[in-house]
Scaffold this active site. Structure first.
Site, PDB file in Angstrom:
ATOM      1  N   GLY A 101      76.917  42.169  -7.364  1.00 16.31           N
ATOM      2  CA  GLY A 101      76.745  42.161  -9.008  1.00 16.31           C
ATOM      3  C   GLY A 101      76.670  40.781  -9.333  1.00 16.31           C
ATOM      4  N   GLU A 114      76.422  44.579 -34.700  1.00 16.69           N
ATOM      5  CA  GLU A 114      75.159  43.568 -34.614  1.00 16.69           C
ATOM      6  C   GLU A 114      73.869  44.116 -34.511  1.00 16.69           C
ATOM      7  OE1 GLU A 114      77.935  40.320 -32.153  1.00 16.69           O
ATOM      8  OE2 GLU A 114      76.522  41.424 -30.934  1.00 16.69           O
TER       9      GLU A 114
END
Length: 451
Positions: free
Chosen positions: A18, A176
């Site tokens: 990752g 947002e």
């Protein structure tokens, strides 16, 4: 075929799965350590996910918020980057199985993050989320295609549906996105269309809980709701989505059911751990929470396996306070830093105290000159909060050129009301050869600003 022909070679081999905030931070902090580091990710880039909504609304291009992993760690001679997808692990033999090969490890760090959670509903195609570049490009395609279709539509009811946008989930991402979409429709686009008034656009923000931004204090949630409504967003709280079908969102509030015709439906209502968490649980016996995150020890290791760490959004660290450490970038980076330091200590037969998360606060932007910030007992909103949001997001970006590009883009947009990447790309332009509608991994470089 194994990429490591001889096992247990010196130096100590750390495999990190990752390249998000947690995994990349661990890799960077191990850059000068006497270890061999292999960083594995399905993509060849680190993505600054907090700004994906700006890609989705055409303010930024994907290349502005992506950093090629090989470039980020290029000066670390002990670090090797591989593109690959993990399918299984063997903790007894210390092997990590990728789709096309395998790796031996001495220490394993799993930081594969999360994906959208539709809570058992098959809505991913009907209501895309915002977790990947492909997600953002698909959302951008749908948003701007709706405006283009409305420009040609003479039927008033159909035009109204084309100009209706429904966002499910009112955490920071939903808030947002709603604010950015409202500003786009009501200000930035209003002079660009001739047959349709984009200010007629309706944006619904749907939240099942009692208030938006539930992790914030009630006063800040109320302030955010007020500012969104000033932008023209219709905020629906205590409202659950019961169905999404044929461009209609069916919502239920108490005993009242309502159908909202909306051609653009976006999802931000929940997350679940990546599939690799199940492999970890199957092989180690580790327990998972309802979202699939791995319950970890106080040092972020998997119970019974001191050489396997789980960090970032994939981990449920519940040893501090009444709730798990939040899935935000600062927390992930702190965990990556801690694990890297602990590995270096262990090489010297030393150890560290348990991991302790330091909360640097929460913030969310609502629109131009409007944001909310809370840090411990300090809470503020409006223009000062907006400035804080700008600089904090710039600070956490990985590379200087990304920081510079985004600052210039934001400044240009702020003072001119123009700019951005409002491109409508074909949905199938990046499909793989099987034609299943999925995108192949996006390869980014600093010479390419747009995916």
């Amino acid at each position: 075929m194994s990429l490591n022909k001889e096992k247990h070679q010196s130096p100590h081999h750390v495999v990190i799965v990752g390249g998000g905030f947690a995994g990349l931070e661990a890799a960077l902090k191990l850059g000068k350590a006497p270890v061999k580091v292999t960083l594995v990710d399905k993509r060849n880039f680190h993505l600054f996910q907090p700004l994906l909504y700006q890609v989705a609304t055409g303010s930024l291009s994907p290349g502005d918020i992506a950093s090629p992993l090989r470039g980020v760690v290029a000066e670390q001679k002990n670090t090797h980057v591989l593109m690959g997808e993990v399918v299984d692990i063997d903790p007894e033999q210390k092997k990590l199985f990728l789709r096309d090969n395998e790796l031996d490890y001495d220490t394993l760090i799993m930081a594969t993050g999360v994906s959208q959670n539709y809570f058992g509903n098959d809505w991913s195609e009907k209501a895309p989320g915002l977790k990947t570049v492909e997600d953002a490009l698909e959302v951008r395609r749908r948003i701007f295609a709706s405006f283009e279709a409305a420009e040609k539509e003479s039927d008033l009811e159909k035009r109204k549906a084309l100009l209706t946008f429904a966002i499910v989930g009112a955490g920071p991402t939903g808030v947002e996105l709603a604010g950015a979409l409202a500003e786009l429709a009501h200000t930035k686009l209003r002079e660009e269309y001739r047959s349709v008034d984009t200010r007629e656009a309706q944006i619904y923000l749907i939240q099942s809980g009692e208030r938006i931004l539930p992790t914030f204090k009630p006063a800040l949630s109320a302030k955010a709701k007020l500012e969104l409504e000033k932008l023209g967003v219709t905020v629906l709280t205590k409202t659950r989505v019961s169905n999404i079908e044929n461009n209609i969102v069916t919502v239920r509030s108490g005993e009242t059911t309502q159908d909202i015709p909306a051609h653009t439906i976006l999802w931000g209502a929940g997350v679940k751990a990546s599939a690799v968490s199940q492999a970890i649980s199957n092989r180690t016996g580790a327990k998972l929470d309802r979202a699939g995150r791995v319950f970890v020890n106080e040092d972020l290791t998997v119970p019974g396996y001191p050489n396997i760490f789980v960090i970032g959004d994939l981990a449920n660290f519940s040893h501090q306070g009444d709730s798990p450490v939040p899935g935000v970038a600062p927390a992930a980076m702190q965990e990556g830093d801690y694990v890297a330091t602990l590995i270096k200590k262990r090489l010297k037969n030393q150890t560290l105290p348990p991991f302790h998360y330091t909360d640097y606060g929460s913030l969310a932007v609502i629109g131009r000159n409007q944001a909310v910030v809370q840090y411990r007992k300090i809470r503020f909103s409006g223009f000062p909060a907006w400035i804080a949001w700008l600089f904090i997001h710039i600070f956490y970006m990985i590379e200087f050129d990304n920081q510079l590009i985004v600052m210039i883009q934001w400044a240009w947009s702020y003072f001119t009301g123009q700019g951005g990447a409002r491109l409508i790309t074909e949905k199938g332009s990046n499909k793989n050869n099987e034609g299943d509608g999925r995108y192949t991994p996006l390869v980014t470089s600093k010479s390419s600003a747009e995916a």
